[in-house]
Write an enzyme that holds these catalytic residues in place. Sequence first.
Site, PDB file in Angstrom:
ATOM      1  N   TYR A 158      58.181  27.018  -0.255  1.00 12.85           N
ATOM      2  CA  TYR A 158      59.232  27.147   0.756  1.00 12.85           C
ATOM      3  C   TYR A 158      60.047  25.816   1.068  1.00 12.85           C
ATOM      4  O   TYR A 158      61.178  25.910   1.170  1.00 12.85           O
ATOM      5  CB  TYR A 158      58.760  27.902   2.018  1.00 12.85           C
ATOM      6  CG  TYR A 158      59.414  28.491   3.270  1.00 12.85           C
ATOM      7  CD1 TYR A 158      60.445  29.745   3.018  1.00 12.85           C
ATOM      8  CD2 TYR A 158      59.484  27.480   4.173  1.00 12.85           C
ATOM      9  CE1 TYR A 158      61.118  29.955   3.729  1.00 12.85           C
ATOM     10  CE2 TYR A 158      60.251  28.345   5.404  1.00 12.85           C
ATOM     11  CZ  TYR A 158      61.092  29.131   5.029  1.00 12.85           C
ATOM     12  OH  TYR A 158      61.957  29.768   6.222  1.00 12.85           O
ATOM     13  N   LYS A 162      63.744  25.085   0.542  1.00  9.88           N
ATOM     14  CA  LYS A 162      64.703  25.083   1.863  1.00  9.88           C
ATOM     15  C   LYS A 162      65.335  23.311   1.561  1.00  9.88           C
ATOM     16  O   LYS A 162      66.467  23.256   2.232  1.00  9.88           O
ATOM     17  CB  LYS A 162      63.929  25.002   2.925  1.00  9.88           C
ATOM     18  CG  LYS A 162      63.677  26.717   3.154  1.00  9.88           C
ATOM     19  CD  LYS A 162      64.682  27.675   3.121  1.00  9.88           C
ATOM     20  CE  LYS A 162      64.375  28.769   3.705  1.00  9.88           C
ATOM     21  NZ  LYS A 162      65.700  29.842   3.591  1.00  9.88           N
TER      22      LYS A 162
END
Length: 257
Positions: A158, A162
């Site tokens: 993640y 991001k």
Amino acid sequence: MINSFTPPDRRIAIVTGAARGIGAAIAGRLAEDGHDLAIVDLDADACADTVATVEATGRRAIAVAADVADEAAVIAAVDEIATRLGPPTVLVNNAGILRDRTLGKMTLDDWQSVIDVNLRSVFLLCRAVLPHMRAARWGRIVNLSSIAALGALGEANYAAAKAGVQGLTKTLAIELGRYGITANAVAPGFVVTDMTRAVAERMGMPFDDMVAEMAKTIHVGRPGQPDDVAHAVSFFADPRSSFVTGQVLYVAGAPKV
Ligand code: NAP
């Protein structure tokens, strides 16, 4: 050369992952701001509440089912939106998932699915919408990043996705400014949604306890709400924000760099 770009009379916005949570709040806010809305999510029926929220403001809304990580589905969705609503000139890439595990336990599938839904999707949507924005000589792209881009325990997949969103956003700003298109990212901290509820559940922790613990680390002393994020997206999508591009705005109740 001095450029001057004018927004179209009808502003049509796409928000992905808008059946619930932050995406639903963004769709509602953009409707209040005068946009017609395409609500994109995995399941069109799940978008009914968001569609009703938009329509209550007097704006038009359609629900479009698409897996944002699927190239053919994204192309078909953008074509459908352009046909049913008109050419989209605002794009909010909000759909996201978590598959948290520390590195040694992370499977390739955990890695790939998070990269695909959180990062590959942003590339696919931006590329599919670009011809409409270029034809209009106007556009607003807002991508959802996260404070996890700065590093987060158990979130190698993640965090990488991001952080990738931030690099992609800055590059879009460089490439697309000449067409009157801005690209910015909003990077939320801890926000009360089903996503954070699921994290508490996985940790075997009552959600209220997690909120109380998190609030201690947030300088304004409260967790974020979806409307806090929607407000930041609204700023970037506004026609008056034409001199703001390539920025990452942390919406986290605390300073982040
Ligand atoms: P959420 O409550 O889990 O909602 C995410 C939405 O995206 C759901 O409606 C989900 O549909 C949809 N979605 C998931 N995979 C999809 C796919 N492949 N194609 C289309 N739609 C898909 O999440 P949220 O908390 O609102 O988060 C929204 C965004 O903010 C995400 O990008 C997230 O990473 C980011 N963010 C959230 C927080 C936070 O604290 N909540 C913090 C920082 C950043 P289903 O219900 O069918 O799965």
